[in-house]
Write an enzyme that holds these catalytic residues in place. Structure first.
Site, PDB file in Angstrom:
ATOM      1  N   ASN A  54     -10.134  -0.614  -0.492  1.00  0.00           N
ATOM      2  CA  ASN A  54      -8.681  -0.530  -0.362  1.00  0.00           C
ATOM      3  C   ASN A  54      -8.045  -1.036  -1.654  1.00  0.00           C
ATOM      4  O   ASN A  54      -8.060  -2.229  -1.930  1.00  0.00           O
ATOM      5  CB  ASN A  54      -8.223  -1.364   0.833  1.00  0.00           C
ATOM      6  CG  ASN A  54      -6.719  -1.297   1.063  1.00  0.00           C
ATOM      7  OD1 ASN A  54      -5.957  -0.829   0.212  1.00  0.00           O
ATOM      8  ND2 ASN A  54      -6.288  -1.771   2.217  1.00  0.00           N
TER       9      ASN A  54
ATOM     10  N   CYS B  97       0.810  -1.224   0.000  1.00  0.00           N
ATOM     11  CA  CYS B  97       0.000   0.000   0.000  1.00  0.00           C
ATOM     12  C   CYS B  97       0.843   1.275   0.000  1.00  0.00           C
ATOM     13  O   CYS B  97       0.342   2.347  -0.351  1.00  0.00           O
ATOM     14  CB  CYS B  97      -0.940   0.004   1.196  1.00  0.00           C
ATOM     15  SG  CYS B  97      -2.031  -1.432   1.259  1.00  0.00           S
TER      16      CYS B  97
ATOM     17  N   HIS C  21      -3.758   6.970   2.949  1.00  0.00           N
ATOM     18  CA  HIS C  21      -4.064   5.734   2.222  1.00  0.00           C
ATOM     19  C   HIS C  21      -5.415   5.201   2.674  1.00  0.00           C
ATOM     20  O   HIS C  21      -5.716   5.166   3.862  1.00  0.00           O
ATOM     21  CB  HIS C  21      -2.964   4.700   2.473  1.00  0.00           C
ATOM     22  CG  HIS C  21      -3.368   3.303   2.151  1.00  0.00           C
ATOM     23  ND1 HIS C  21      -3.857   2.943   0.907  1.00  0.00           N
ATOM     24  CD2 HIS C  21      -3.376   2.175   2.907  1.00  0.00           C
ATOM     25  CE1 HIS C  21      -4.141   1.652   0.915  1.00  0.00           C
ATOM     26  NE2 HIS C  21      -3.862   1.164   2.104  1.00  0.00           N
TER      27      HIS C  21
END
Length: 327
Positions: A284, A114, A254
């Site tokens: 996500n 990520c 994020h």
């Protein structure tokens, strides 16, 4: 005088197919309320069978190139941040390079989960500041739906597919990247990982039967580390740039989990109206989440020239990072 780097343009792509919480209720033991209260996600985009990592990355990159008024031939480097490549060999970056006709430059993949996009931005920034390159394409792209175990409600409700791309270029203006900081701690590798498919546990009947080729996550441990790490690295880039939270116009964390984003915002004391979150619609998307958010802000006219933008991320590895820039 050494050149500075700035984010010249942004582009993104998300698949048309949408997987809603209602759809997941039919697939796994979960409910819309359970998903929303624990993650903030209502729906996520999922690639069709004929869409894969290099395809959606190319679409995002083409938009970024168009907005920058550049072609593939103008690119000196392509950094593809992904943990879901087309295949082990060759790199997805090289496949994107071919799609864009960018064969005058160099292309490679980078795996930081990520945090991948911010790792890529930091690398691009260093090559440009050194004077070696002028235009670098940084892509964050994931097709995590191919790695998700749809019998595991702890993970399958979180992840979606998508791609985001940024052109980072040299400039002598006052716009640009103020500061970046990237970190990792491999002692927590098993907080979020895919055990099978590499040289340690190559594909076999046993690894397939044991479902080792899917994402495994220890969510409670990740939550605590993620919040602390994103707060600390955000404060670090602010300090290094001689700024405070009050100088920030936009804060983009994020999109891992709405509760994580809320906790980081509260710790940093960032006003609600300066924070951008889209996890409810996108899920996500790992390395793609920050550039997709940037592109949405740009498209909707909320990302304006001269704004100070703070980006921060946390991912498997574990990895984390932050970038502070002037748009």
């Amino acid at each position: 005088m050494k050149p500075r780097s700035f984010m010249r343009s942004i582009g993104s792509y998300v698949p048309e197919k949408i997987l809603t919480n209602a759809d997941l209720e039919k697939m796994v033991n979960t409910t819309d309320e359970w998903i929303r209260t624990r993650t903030g996600v209502r729906e996520r985009h999922i690639c069709n069978p004929d869409e894969y990592t290099s395809i959606i990355a190319t679409r995002a990159a083409q938009l970024a190139l168009q907005r920058a008024e550049l072609t593939g031939k103008d690119l000196d480097m392509i950094i593809c941040a992904t943990i879901s490549p087309d295949q082990p060999l060759p790199s997805t970056g090289c496949l994107i390079q071919a799609n864009l006709g960018a064969t005058q430059g160099v292309a490679f993949d980078m795996a930081a989960a990520c945090s991948g996009f911010l790792y890529g931005i930091t690398i691009a920034d260093q090559f440009i500041k050194s004077g070696m390159y002028k235009n670098v394409l940084v892509i964050g792209v994931e097709v995590l739906s191919r790695w998700v175990d749809y019998t595991d409600r702890a993970t399958c409700v979180l992840f979606g597919d998508g791609a985001g791309a940024a052109i980072v270029s040299a400039t002598d203006s006052d716009s640009g990247i103020y500061s970046s900081d990237i970190r990792s701690d491999g002692t927590m590798a098993e907080f979020l990982f895919i055990p099978g498919g590499g040289t340690r546990y190559p594909a076999s009947h046993q690894t397939i039967d044991e479902r080792q080729h899917f994402v495994k996550m220890r969510g409670n441990e990740l939550f605590k580390v993620a919040v602390r790490s994103m707060e600390e690295v955000s404060r670090r880039v602010l300090r290094d740039s001689g700024m405070t939270v009050s100088d920030i116009d936009l804060f983009i964390p994020h999109q891992a989990n709405q509760r994580i984003s809320d906790a980081v915002r509260e710790r940093l004391m960032v006003p609600f109206d300066k924070v951008y979150c889209n996890i409810d619609r996108i899920g996500n998307t790992s390395s793609a989440s920050i550039p997709i958010a940037l592109d949405e802000l740009y498209t909707h006219g909320r990302l304006k020239r001269g704004m100070n933008v703070l980006l921060t991320s946390f991912g498997a590895g574990v990895t984390w990072g932050a970038t502070l820039l002037k748009w």
